[in-house]
Enzyme design. Sequence first.
Site, mmCIF file in Angstrom:
data_model
loop_
_atom_site.group_PDB
_atom_site.id
_atom_site.type_symbol
_atom_site.label_atom_id
_atom_site.label_comp_id
_atom_site.label_asym_id
_atom_site.label_seq_id
_atom_site.Cartn_x
_atom_site.Cartn_y
_atom_site.Cartn_z
ATOM 1 N N TYR A 42 0.858 -1.192 0.000
ATOM 2 C CA TYR A 42 0.000 0.000 0.000
ATOM 3 C C TYR A 42 0.890 1.238 0.000
ATOM 4 C CZ TYR A 42 -3.108 3.603 1.899
ATOM 5 O OH TYR A 42 -3.805 4.770 2.117
ATOM 6 N N HIS A 43 0.566 2.213 -0.833
ATOM 7 C CA HIS A 43 1.394 3.407 -1.018
ATOM 8 C C HIS A 43 0.894 4.544 -0.131
ATOM 9 C CE1 HIS A 43 3.851 6.440 -2.848
ATOM 10 N NE2 HIS A 43 4.262 5.644 -3.821
#
Length: 357
Positions: A151-152
Amino acid sequence: MSNYLDAAIATALGAGDRFLNIFGLDKDYLTGGYDQLRSFLGPHVQYPLGLIGLDVDYLVWLLCVLAPIIFAFVLPLITVTVFYLCICVINFVKFKHHFYQIGHSGNWRKAGRLACAIMWRTLGRLWHGYEVRGLDKLPINAESPAMLVYYHGEMPIDCYYLMAELVLQNNDKTKSVADRFVFQLPGWGAMLEAFNVIRGTRSECEEAFSQGYFVLLAPGGTREMLYSDANYDIHWGSRLGYAKLALKAKVPIYPVFTRNIREVFRFVRIRPFWNWQLKLYERFKLPFVLLYGGFPSKLVTFIGDPIMVESEENMAVEDLNERVQSALKNIIDNVQPKPGKIIRAFLERFHPVQVSL
């Protein structure tokens, strides 16, 4: 002015003396020190201070006012900085034999990667209390490739920390995919090359898998960085390239999430300016955003169970994408409080929360 100043100083010093007297110090401990300081400074600074319109009384008063700040903040900060520098030196010395061997082999990229890994791991552990849980799930065989999908957040420092951990645990076969604009930043070329950062083209990823590399990537990329928020929603849109690559190479996919990753840096989301920034991104595909933070929030990276990939004939790209998103969402729901709070994430440094998958 001088009389009022003398009276204020005498009152403050008298109160300080009475307080210190409780601990057995001399009755005139502060008052006597003030008189000695004033008599010492007087002959030396009276004339030069007079030239700029100051007197000894004001200088001593200023020192008295600033002393608590100096002793409470400045000196401790200097001391802590020295400690951190010592820790960095110790870490470099610890790996000096490894540096020596790499340096004589002429592999400047590997030597630079090791140096960067030491600095990133030191920063992560000191500033964020960084931990990784689930490293034992990754393939031990050096020739077994894998895809790590994460997840960014606003700033993907968890990616740097995770790569540093892998490099220093003798797993030097990891490559990370970065957005194309990163390669346009001046002066970053050599660092990205040394740290095995790639653009993520099909040919680059296929070559990495064929050589047994782990490929670390965020399908959401910059879009997820901008459009997600403290609720940690996944924003991948219709990006299926990673799933197509995994199916073709038949590599397992590991979902990766870092707790509190959005509590370190934050974007200035003031409307209507934020809407304008998003429009600029959609137009130029560059993140024209204002960033603040660097908060010492607790960071813990969780590596989920592998999603085994079958052949392209037995699994559709959309089905694989749905499985990966579902697995990552389950990790987020299990380990991340929503909405994220910077204060809560900071306090976890001192009161760790026992969370497991």
